[in-house]
Design an enzyme around this catalytic site. Sequence first.
Site, PDB file in Angstrom:
ATOM      1  N   ASP A   8      68.500  45.235  -3.547  1.00  0.00           N
ATOM      2  CA  ASP A   8      68.458  46.652  -3.912  1.00  0.00           C
ATOM      3  C   ASP A   8      69.732  47.112  -4.630  1.00  0.00           C
ATOM      4  OD1 ASP A   8      66.758  46.035  -1.581  1.00  0.00           O
ATOM      5  OD2 ASP A   8      66.222  48.148  -1.655  1.00  0.00           O
ATOM      6  N   HIS A  68      61.176  54.445  -1.988  1.00  0.00           N
ATOM      7  CA  HIS A  68      61.929  55.557  -2.583  1.00  0.00           C
ATOM      8  C   HIS A  68      61.649  55.743  -4.073  1.00  0.00           C
ATOM      9  CE1 HIS A  68      64.024  56.115   1.114  1.00  0.00           C
ATOM     10  NE2 HIS A  68      64.724  54.992   1.038  1.00  0.00           N
TER      11      HIS A  68
END
Length: 265
Positions: A8, A68
């Site tokens: 990420d 997200h």
Amino acid sequence: MRVLFLGDIVGRPGREAVAGEMRRLREELALDVALANAENASGGLGLKPDEARRLLDSGLDVLTSGNHIWKYREIQDYMPRTTRLLRPANYPQGAPGSGLGVYSAGGGVSYAVLNLQGRTYMEALECPFRTADALLAQVPEDVRVILVDFHAEATSEKIAMAYHLAGRVSAVLGTHTHVQTSDARILRDAHGQGHTAALTDLGMCGPEESILGMEAAPILSRFLTGMPTRFRVAGGAVLLEGALLRIDEGTGRAQSIEIFRRRLI
């Protein structure tokens, strides 16, 4: 085929570090394919279209994402216009974009990327295991290299997915927790041969002195007081974390998987 899959990307520090290093890494590591999960690349939460384009222009071939990804509404309009940004495939029908892509690595070699999201301690999406089964049936037979980003919270669910797909995909790599694990391994197929590289979590590309890429003080305050606080992306040295894989292009078998970790000041 040599593949680098980065964990990420967190905020501006992670985004700029990845963009600044990617072309150098491609040459240094003799990469055929470079990928990263970018769902936290904008402000530490979400992804803006302009910043997705910059990451892709920097030398990344494909971006994956997770829970997200929808923070910025404009990503909903951008995602159907590109095949190089994926969202979890097990979102309900009607969600923009796709969770499966087939790409060319050059030299006539193709590879597929499948993006899935877990359900344990996360949103109640469609079953990622059955979604994976259905989508693998859609991958062309001549595409042997298949990479899976399983964006999930629970380590047990991530390991279960790796065993579920063992022998059917080249790699199952976990994202979401931002903490790199040390369990890189190759799982055997039904014939007892090594086939599927697995890692519970790739880690993150973000500030080293942080809590999951965010400044520590506000998060500590929240733990100590129970009161809501605003999280801010941390600064300082950046870690680039992920996995480096070597895959047989003809069979799709993973030949090796190594933890990748580099500190940038």
